[in-house]
Design a protein around this motif. Structure first.
Motif, PDB file in Angstrom:
ATOM      1  N   PHE A 183     -25.569 -68.808 -29.802  1.00 53.95           N
ATOM      2  CA  PHE A 183     -26.118 -68.586 -28.459  1.00 53.95           C
ATOM      3  C   PHE A 183     -25.313 -69.293 -27.378  1.00 53.95           C
ATOM      4  CE2 PHE A 183     -27.914 -72.547 -29.912  1.00 53.95           C
ATOM      5  CZ  PHE A 183     -27.940 -73.338 -28.788  1.00 53.95           C
ATOM      6  N   VAL A 184     -24.261 -70.014 -27.773  1.00 54.56           N
ATOM      7  CA  VAL A 184     -23.536 -70.806 -26.770  1.00 54.56           C
ATOM      8  C   VAL A 184     -22.029 -70.784 -27.060  1.00 54.56           C
ATOM      9  CG1 VAL A 184     -23.933 -72.962 -28.089  1.00 54.56           C
ATOM     10  CG2 VAL A 184     -23.447 -73.115 -25.669  1.00 54.56           C
ATOM     11  N   TRP A 185     -21.250 -70.713 -25.983  1.00 54.51           N
ATOM     12  CA  TRP A 185     -19.796 -70.848 -26.127  1.00 54.51           C
ATOM     13  C   TRP A 185     -19.491 -72.320 -26.374  1.00 54.51           C
ATOM     14  CZ3 TRP A 185     -16.283 -67.035 -26.586  1.00 54.51           C
ATOM     15  CH2 TRP A 185     -16.619 -65.762 -26.105  1.00 54.51           C
ATOM     16  N   GLN A 186     -18.598 -72.576 -27.325  1.00 54.46           N
ATOM     17  CA  GLN A 186     -18.283 -73.960 -27.661  1.00 54.46           C
ATOM     18  C   GLN A 186     -16.779 -74.190 -27.547  1.00 54.46           C
ATOM     19  OE1 GLN A 186     -20.934 -75.723 -30.475  1.00 54.46           O
ATOM     20  NE2 GLN A 186     -21.655 -73.740 -31.166  1.00 54.46           N
ATOM     21  N   ALA A 187     -16.416 -75.452 -27.464  1.00 54.85           N
ATOM     22  CA  ALA A 187     -15.001 -75.785 -27.279  1.00 54.85           C
ATOM     23  C   ALA A 187     -14.587 -76.826 -28.304  1.00 54.85           C
ATOM     24  CB  ALA A 187     -14.782 -76.326 -25.871  1.00 54.85           C
TER      25      ALA A 187
ATOM     26  N   SER B 132     -32.582 -69.825 -24.431  1.00 54.72           N
ATOM     27  CA  SER B 132     -31.271 -70.236 -24.945  1.00 54.72           C
ATOM     28  C   SER B 132     -30.980 -71.672 -24.500  1.00 54.72           C
ATOM     29  CB  SER B 132     -30.153 -69.327 -24.400  1.00 54.72           C
ATOM     30  OG  SER B 132     -30.258 -68.040 -24.931  1.00 54.72           O
ATOM     31  N   PHE B 133     -31.335 -71.972 -23.252  1.00 56.18           N
ATOM     32  CA  PHE B 133     -31.066 -73.312 -22.723  1.00 56.18           C
ATOM     33  C   PHE B 133     -31.832 -74.372 -23.518  1.00 56.18           C
ATOM     34  CE2 PHE B 133     -31.649 -76.819 -19.720  1.00 56.18           C
ATOM     35  CZ  PHE B 133     -30.325 -77.064 -19.398  1.00 56.18           C
ATOM     36  N   GLU B 134     -33.088 -74.084 -23.853  1.00 55.56           N
ATOM     37  CA  GLU B 134     -33.898 -75.031 -24.629  1.00 55.56           C
ATOM     38  C   GLU B 134     -33.266 -75.268 -26.007  1.00 55.56           C
ATOM     39  OE1 GLU B 134     -36.219 -77.135 -24.366  1.00 55.56           O
ATOM     40  OE2 GLU B 134     -36.902 -77.404 -26.440  1.00 55.56           O
ATOM     41  N   LEU B 135     -32.760 -74.181 -26.623  1.00 58.56           N
ATOM     42  CA  LEU B 135     -32.068 -74.360 -27.914  1.00 58.56           C
ATOM     43  C   LEU B 135     -30.922 -75.360 -27.754  1.00 58.56           C
ATOM     44  CD1 LEU B 135     -31.684 -70.670 -29.156  1.00 58.56           C
ATOM     45  CD2 LEU B 135     -33.021 -72.455 -30.286  1.00 58.56           C
TER      46      LEU B 135
ATOM     47  N   LEU C  63     -22.348 -72.455 -21.122  1.00 61.02           N
ATOM     48  CA  LEU C  63     -22.262 -70.984 -21.098  1.00 61.02           C
ATOM     49  C   LEU C  63     -23.058 -70.450 -22.277  1.00 61.02           C
ATOM     50  CD1 LEU C  63     -19.454 -71.870 -19.643  1.00 61.02           C
ATOM     51  CD2 LEU C  63     -18.852 -69.518 -20.057  1.00 61.02           C
ATOM     52  N   ILE C  64     -24.286 -70.039 -21.993  1.00 64.45           N
ATOM     53  CA  ILE C  64     -25.152 -69.531 -23.050  1.00 64.45           C
ATOM     54  C   ILE C  64     -25.311 -68.028 -22.899  1.00 64.45           C
ATOM     55  CG2 ILE C  64     -26.440 -71.612 -23.621  1.00 64.45           C
ATOM     56  CD1 ILE C  64     -28.445 -70.961 -21.543  1.00 64.45           C
ATOM     57  N   SER C  65     -25.744 -67.374 -23.983  1.00 64.16           N
ATOM     58  CA  SER C  65     -25.911 -65.921 -23.947  1.00 64.16           C
ATOM     59  C   SER C  65     -26.983 -65.547 -22.935  1.00 64.16           C
ATOM     60  CB  SER C  65     -26.402 -65.409 -25.285  1.00 64.16           C
ATOM     61  OG  SER C  65     -25.609 -65.868 -26.307  1.00 64.16           O
ATOM     62  N   VAL C  66     -26.794 -64.391 -22.318  1.00 67.35           N
ATOM     63  CA  VAL C  66     -27.875 -63.831 -21.494  1.00 67.35           C
ATOM     64  C   VAL C  66     -29.075 -63.663 -22.423  1.00 67.35           C
ATOM     65  CG1 VAL C  66     -28.570 -61.896 -20.055  1.00 67.35           C
ATOM     66  CG2 VAL C  66     -26.168 -62.567 -20.169  1.00 67.35           C
ATOM     67  N   LYS C  67     -28.788 -63.146 -23.618  1.00 67.65           N
ATOM     68  CA  LYS C  67     -29.786 -63.011 -24.670  1.00 67.65           C
ATOM     69  C   LYS C  67     -29.008 -63.095 -25.987  1.00 67.65           C
ATOM     70  CE  LYS C  67     -32.842 -59.545 -26.629  1.00 67.65           C
ATOM     71  NZ  LYS C  67     -33.120 -58.116 -26.679  1.00 67.65           N
ATOM     72  N   PRO C  68     -29.339 -64.054 -26.882  1.00 66.97           N
ATOM     73  CA  PRO C  68     -28.558 -64.134 -28.125  1.00 66.97           C
ATOM     74  C   PRO C  68     -28.629 -62.831 -28.917  1.00 66.97           C
ATOM     75  CG  PRO C  68     -29.946 -66.067 -27.894  1.00 66.97           C
ATOM     76  CD  PRO C  68     -30.366 -65.095 -26.821  1.00 66.97           C
ATOM     77  N   GLY C  69     -27.676 -62.663 -29.797  1.00 66.13           N
ATOM     78  CA  GLY C  69     -27.595 -61.413 -30.543  1.00 66.13           C
ATOM     79  C   GLY C  69     -26.514 -60.576 -29.908  1.00 66.13           C
ATOM     80  N   ARG C  70     -25.358 -61.193 -29.758  1.00 65.15           N
ATOM     81  CA  ARG C  70     -24.139 -60.520 -29.291  1.00 65.15           C
ATOM     82  C   ARG C  70     -24.122 -60.195 -27.789  1.00 65.15           C
ATOM     83  NH1 ARG C  70     -24.043 -56.267 -34.310  1.00 65.15           N
ATOM     84  NH2 ARG C  70     -23.471 -57.726 -35.932  1.00 65.15           N
ATOM     85  N   HIS C  71     -25.131 -60.596 -27.032  1.00 66.27           N
ATOM     86  CA  HIS C  71     -25.078 -60.368 -25.578  1.00 66.27           C
ATOM     87  C   HIS C  71     -24.316 -61.514 -24.936  1.00 66.27           C
ATOM     88  CE1 HIS C  71     -28.430 -57.758 -26.736  1.00 66.27           C
ATOM     89  NE2 HIS C  71     -27.850 -56.945 -25.877  1.00 66.27           N
TER      90      HIS C  71
ATOM     91  N   ASN D   2     -13.893 -71.520 -16.147  1.00 64.23           N
ATOM     92  CA  ASN D   2     -14.823 -70.691 -16.925  1.00 64.23           C
ATOM     93  C   ASN D   2     -16.164 -70.599 -16.208  1.00 64.23           C
ATOM     94  OD1 ASN D   2     -13.187 -70.396 -19.449  1.00 64.23           O
ATOM     95  ND2 ASN D   2     -13.316 -72.627 -19.351  1.00 64.23           N
ATOM     96  N   PHE D   3     -16.770 -69.419 -16.271  1.00 62.91           N
ATOM     97  CA  PHE D   3     -18.057 -69.208 -15.603  1.00 62.91           C
ATOM     98  C   PHE D   3     -19.047 -68.529 -16.539  1.00 62.91           C
ATOM     99  CE2 PHE D   3     -14.589 -69.009 -12.600  1.00 62.91           C
ATOM    100  CZ  PHE D   3     -14.914 -70.073 -11.779  1.00 62.91           C
ATOM    101  N   CYS D   4     -20.324 -68.887 -16.340  1.00 65.55           N
ATOM    102  CA  CYS D   4     -21.368 -68.372 -17.230  1.00 65.55           C
ATOM    103  C   CYS D   4     -21.842 -66.991 -16.831  1.00 65.55           C
ATOM    104  CB  CYS D   4     -22.553 -69.334 -17.232  1.00 65.55           C
ATOM    105  SG  CYS D   4     -23.400 -69.424 -15.644  1.00 65.55           S
TER     106      CYS D   4
END
Lengths: 138, 308
Positions: free
Chosen positions: A14-18, B122-125, B193-201, B215-217
């Motif tokens: 769920f997150v881009w990592q470095a 996603s942020f909480e994760l 930079l987290i997914s808009v929605k996990p699962g390839r998004h 880099n931008f989210c």
């Protein structure tokens, strides 16, 4: 040892990592190394091969290639379970991706400009710093 | 009947405050009219500031209030979900105010609406996993709270359940979940930079300016940065500084990931005892899955076999 600052994300993450990857690793070694960083932390481990796909181009990298020769520093890569059922990284057509695409288009066509861009000529004309630059004083 | 002095004072104070609010509102309306008379350029400038401020405030409120409302408030104390709150109490009221002033909605409105469904989950994760880098304590959801989350956010279980099951399994196996790599931070909002929605998004936006990569989210953060790049170009996030070798780490840390994280936490100024974020329940929330969730083992098997 030369290291490549690498931006990566596993397909189930769920997150881009470095992290840093040794440039002389093969792509396969790099994939296994990066997988070892996320397995059991954010990604469920599976007895499957992992390959590297370039995020921007969708190119699947040759596992035997030298990592430092095919991935530039900061170039985002995806870790993908192999073999995939389909090239999902090229298939971006569901509702969430439609909203993303529409927003990218609006950014180009509708998003307002900042005052610095709207009034750039006035800023350039009235700026004391710009005048001093024109006069060669700074 | 003579009113008590305290009541007179309260009424006078209320009248004074009402007058103050009304004067401020009048000035705001007058200012908006003036902007309108100033032509489309001033209107565009106002729309820029509104869209920029709304977005950056959204990031802050989603990061702080989203996890607080949907994860950390005890179940019997929850009156609404974060999405219900943000949609009505913030989004709808903001929309009405803008309509009153003849200002257009921010151009990214649909993207924002999409984020209200998923982003803070996603942020909480992330803040749970990277809790040592924050000086707040956290915990995971109990089986009962997960049912509430699925009810409020249909699809939550399929999208986010796999991560919480993994964190729970780590605890059950006696290994508190902790990350190894650093999360990449957005060069505009400073948030991972987290997914808009996990699962390839997955999205990531990049720009090169004066030889440096940014880099931008989201398209919105990239837009804000591009409009005022001179203002933001010099700033480096913590992870930028780490990758650029500007944070001094011992040679020992380079070969030992646990030591590396310890040194990063110390560099941030946190001591482990009471300052760096911990799991406030010491993993007790995770152990509940073994006791109370009859489907836990089946799900674990499924996550280890299936793709997203």
């Amino acid at each position: 040892m030369s290291l490549v600052p690498t931006i990566f994300m596993h397909e189930e993450d769920f997150v881009w990592q470095a992290f840093f990857v040794p440039a002389d690793f093969t792509v396969k070694q790099a994939a296994d190394f990066l997988m070892s960083l996320v397995a059991n932390a954010t990604v469920w481990p599976k007895s499957k091969e992992v390959r590297i796909v370039k995020y921007h181009t969708g190119e699947v990298l040759d596992p035997e290639a030298k990592f430092g020769e095919v991935v530039k520093p900061g170039e985002p890569i995806l870790l993908v379970w192999w073999p995939p059922k389909e090239e999902w990284w090229k298939k971006k057509d569901d509702e969430v991706f439609r909203v993303i695409k529409e927003t990218e288009e609006l950014m180009r066509t509708k998003a307002p400009r900042s005052p610095m861009n709207i009034f750039r000529e006035e800023f350039e004309r009235l700026s004391i710093i710009r005048r001093l630059e024109r006069e060669g004083k700074i | 009947m003579v009113m008590p002095e305290t009541e007179i004072k309260t009424r006078e104070e209320l009248a004074r405050r009402a007058e103050l609010i009304s004067a401020r509102l009048r000035r705001t309306v007058e200012y908006a009219r003036k902007l309108g008379r100033g032509g489309s350029a001033l209107k565009e400038a106002a729309e820029f500031y509104i869209a920029k401020s709304y977005w950056l405030n959204w990031r802050a409120i989603a990061a702080l209030t989203g996890p607080s409302m949907d994860y950390l408030t005890p179940l019997d104390g929850r009156v609404m979900s974060f999405r219900e709150f943000i949609t009505e109490w913030v989004g709808a009221q903001f929309k009405r105010q803008l309509e009153d002033y003849g200002i257009e909605l921010p151009w990214y409105w649909r993207y924002w609406e999409e984020e209200t469904k998923w982003w803070h989950h996603s942020f909480e994760l992330g803040i749970y996993l990277y809790r040592r880098t924050l000086n707040i304590h956290n915990r995971g959801p109990t089986p009962e709270e997960r049912r509430w989350l699925e009810e409020k956010y249909p699809g939550w279980e399929e999208t986010f359940g796999r991560f919480w099951d993994l964190y729970a399994k780590n605890y059950i196996d006696g290994k508190p979940p902790l990350p190894k790599p650093a999360p990449l931070l957005c060069n505009m909002c400073q948030v991972p930079l987290i997914s808009v929605k996990p699962g390839r998004h997955v999205v990531i936006y990049q720009k090169v300016y004066n030889g440096r990569l940014y880099n931008f989210c989201s398209p919105v953060c990239m837009w804000i940065w591009e409009q005022e790049k001179e203002r933001y170009a010099g700033h480096m996030t913590y992870v930028d500084r780490l990758l650029a070798g500007k944070i001094k780490l011992s040679p020992e840390a380079m070969g030992n990931i646990e030591r590396l994280w310890d040194e990063i936490i110390w560099n941030m100024g946190f001591a482990e005892s009471g300052e760096a974020g911990l799991d406030a329940t010491n993993g007790a929330w995770a152990l509940l899955y073994k006791e109370r969730d009859p489907n836990y083992e089946t799900r674990v098997k499924r996550w280890m076999e299936a793709g997203p």
